[in-house]
Design an enzyme around this catalytic site. Structure first.
Site, PDB file in Angstrom:
ATOM      1  N   ASN A 197       1.562   3.025  -2.648  1.00 33.93           N
ATOM      2  CA  ASN A 197       0.843   3.945  -3.548  1.00 33.93           C
ATOM      3  C   ASN A 197      -0.426   4.477  -2.898  1.00 33.93           C
ATOM      4  O   ASN A 197      -0.772   5.656  -3.063  1.00 33.93           O
ATOM      5  CB  ASN A 197       0.531   3.267  -4.881  1.00 33.93           C
ATOM      6  N   GLY A 212       0.769  -1.234   0.000  1.00 38.33           N
ATOM      7  CA  GLY A 212       0.000   0.000   0.000  1.00 38.33           C
ATOM      8  C   GLY A 212       0.800   1.284   0.000  1.00 38.33           C
ATOM      9  O   GLY A 212       0.312   2.327   0.442  1.00 38.33           O
ATOM     10  N   GLU A 239       6.311   6.433  -9.089  1.00 41.43           N
ATOM     11  CA  GLU A 239       4.894   6.070  -8.914  1.00 41.43           C
ATOM     12  C   GLU A 239       4.245   6.988  -7.882  1.00 41.43           C
ATOM     13  O   GLU A 239       3.111   7.437  -8.055  1.00 41.43           O
ATOM     14  CB  GLU A 239       4.755   4.606  -8.464  1.00 41.43           C
ATOM     15  N   HIS A 266       0.896   1.018 -13.010  1.00 34.26           N
ATOM     16  CA  HIS A 266       1.611  -0.171 -13.482  1.00 34.26           C
ATOM     17  C   HIS A 266       3.096   0.188 -13.588  1.00 34.26           C
ATOM     18  O   HIS A 266       3.441   1.224 -14.150  1.00 34.26           O
ATOM     19  CB  HIS A 266       1.045  -0.564 -14.851  1.00 34.26           C
ATOM     20  N   MET A 314      -3.849  -7.021  -7.144  1.00 28.70           N
ATOM     21  CA  MET A 314      -3.327  -8.090  -7.993  1.00 28.70           C
ATOM     22  C   MET A 314      -4.391  -9.085  -8.449  1.00 28.70           C
ATOM     23  O   MET A 314      -4.128 -10.281  -8.550  1.00 28.70           O
ATOM     24  CB  MET A 314      -2.188  -8.813  -7.257  1.00 28.70           C
ATOM     25  N   ASN A 316      -5.403   2.575 -12.927  1.00 22.55           N
ATOM     26  CA  ASN A 316      -4.435   1.619 -12.379  1.00 22.55           C
ATOM     27  C   ASN A 316      -3.045   2.230 -12.500  1.00 22.55           C
ATOM     28  O   ASN A 316      -2.790   3.017 -13.415  1.00 22.55           O
ATOM     29  CB  ASN A 316      -4.478   0.312 -13.178  1.00 22.55           C
TER      30      ASN A 316
HETATM   31  C1  GAR Z   1       3.568  -1.100  -7.345  1.00 23.22           C
HETATM   32  O1  GAR Z   1       4.863  -1.104  -7.898  1.00 23.22           O
HETATM   33  C2  GAR Z   1       2.518  -1.135  -8.440  1.00 23.22           C
HETATM   34  O2  GAR Z   1       2.886  -0.371  -9.563  1.00 23.22           O
HETATM   35  C3  GAR Z   1       2.499  -2.597  -8.775  1.00 23.22           C
HETATM   36  O3  GAR Z   1       2.576  -3.251  -7.535  1.00 23.22           O
HETATM   37  C4  GAR Z   1       3.283  -2.422  -6.612  1.00 23.22           C
HETATM   38  C5  GAR Z   1       2.404  -2.208  -5.407  1.00 23.22           C
HETATM   39  O4  GAR Z   1       3.103  -1.526  -4.388  1.00 23.22           O
HETATM   40  N1  GAR Z   1       1.295  -2.943  -9.473  1.00 23.22           N
HETATM   41  C6  GAR Z   1       1.229  -3.924 -10.373  1.00 23.22           C
HETATM   42  O5  GAR Z   1       2.175  -4.619 -10.680  1.00 23.22           O
HETATM   43  C7  GAR Z   1      -0.148  -4.111 -10.998  1.00 23.22           C
HETATM   44  N2  GAR Z   1      -0.099  -5.092 -12.010  1.00 23.22           N
HETATM   45  P1  GAR Z   1       2.315  -0.812  -3.214  1.00 23.22           P
HETATM   46  O6  GAR Z   1       1.383  -1.860  -2.604  1.00 23.22           O
HETATM   47  O7  GAR Z   1       3.386  -0.411  -2.242  1.00 23.22           O
HETATM   48  O8  GAR Z   1       1.567   0.351  -3.778  1.00 23.22           O
END
Ligand code: GAR
Length: 210
Positions: A14, A12, A174, A109, A90, A107
């Site tokens: 992001n 989490g 991000e 990515h 996911m 989203n």
């Molecule tokens: C992030 O790097 C996001 O971009 C990626 O998972 C991570 C989540 O981190 N998302 C994907 O790969 C979606 N297919 P977070 O839980 O710390 O935000």
């Protein structure tokens, strides 16, 4: 302020960047609900610390994707959400769910789409010999990682990068990009024209992220 539901599966970070942005009353979005499909997701603690309601909707408790998606949809609508942000979520949605939130679901990515979809995309970039990598905020459509691109940020791939070191460099971007992109959407500045998402009032990428 637009009410936003954030969907997570894990750490989490992001989500945290969106919570931090929304802590400013001038930001055009507020986080109304955080939903995790995993009961132990650390992001749930982040939401609680920020005083945001949470829900756990465990996909394992549902017989199929349709019923899981219906539960997520009901929770979002019940909380009055107008925009949905996937933040490290996911699970793949059914086409019906994606269509129901068309133009209102984002989203993030960790690659420069349309390159590298699916899982471990940072490693895919290294293995492909890419020298530039990055992240993309895009609208969610029924096709995986393929909806209109709203914003991107690039970072170099360095010769000694590992999956972890590149992922960390991308993650920093991000955390800048997602709050900016959600802010444009919530402020009503985004138009979708074909497969392009255009931000009104912007003349260059520099205008967008300054
Ligand atoms: C992030 O790097 C996001 O971009 C990626 O998972 C991570 C989540 O981190 N998302 C994907 O790969 C979606 N297919 P977070 O839980 O710390 O935000």
């Amino acid at each position: 302020r637009k009410r936003v539901g954030v969907l997570i599966s894990g750490r989490g970070s992001n989500l945290q960047s969106l919570l931090d942005a929304a802590a400013d009353p001038a930001y055009p979005a507020e986080i109304a609900l955080v939903i995790s499909n995993r009961p132990g997701a650390y992001g749930l603690q982040r939401a609680k610390l920020a005083g945001v309601p949470t829900a756990v909707i465990d996909h394992k408790a549902f017989p199929d994707r349709e019923s899981f998606d219906a539960a997520v949809d009901a929770a979002l609508r019940g909380a009055g959400c107008e925009i949905v942000c996937l933040a490290g979520f996911m699970r793949i949605f059914t086409p019906g769910f994606a269509e129901g939130w068309a133009g209102r679901m984002l989203n993030i990515h960790p690659s420069l789409l349309p390159s590298f979809i699916g899982l471990h995309v940072q490693r895919q970039a290294i293995e492909a010999g890419a020298t530039i990598a990055g992240c993309t905020v895009h609208f969610v459509t029924p096709d995986l990682d393929a909806g209109p691109i709203l914003a991107q940020a690039a970072v170099p791939v360095l010769p000694d990068d590992t999956e972890d070191s590149l992922s960390a460099r991308i993650l920093e971007q991000e955390h800048r990009l997602y709050p900016a992109a959600l802010g444009w959407l919530a402020a009503g500045r985004v138009r979708i024209v074909g497969n392009r998402a255009l931000v009104d009032g912007a003349t260059a990428a520099g205008d967008l992220l300054s």
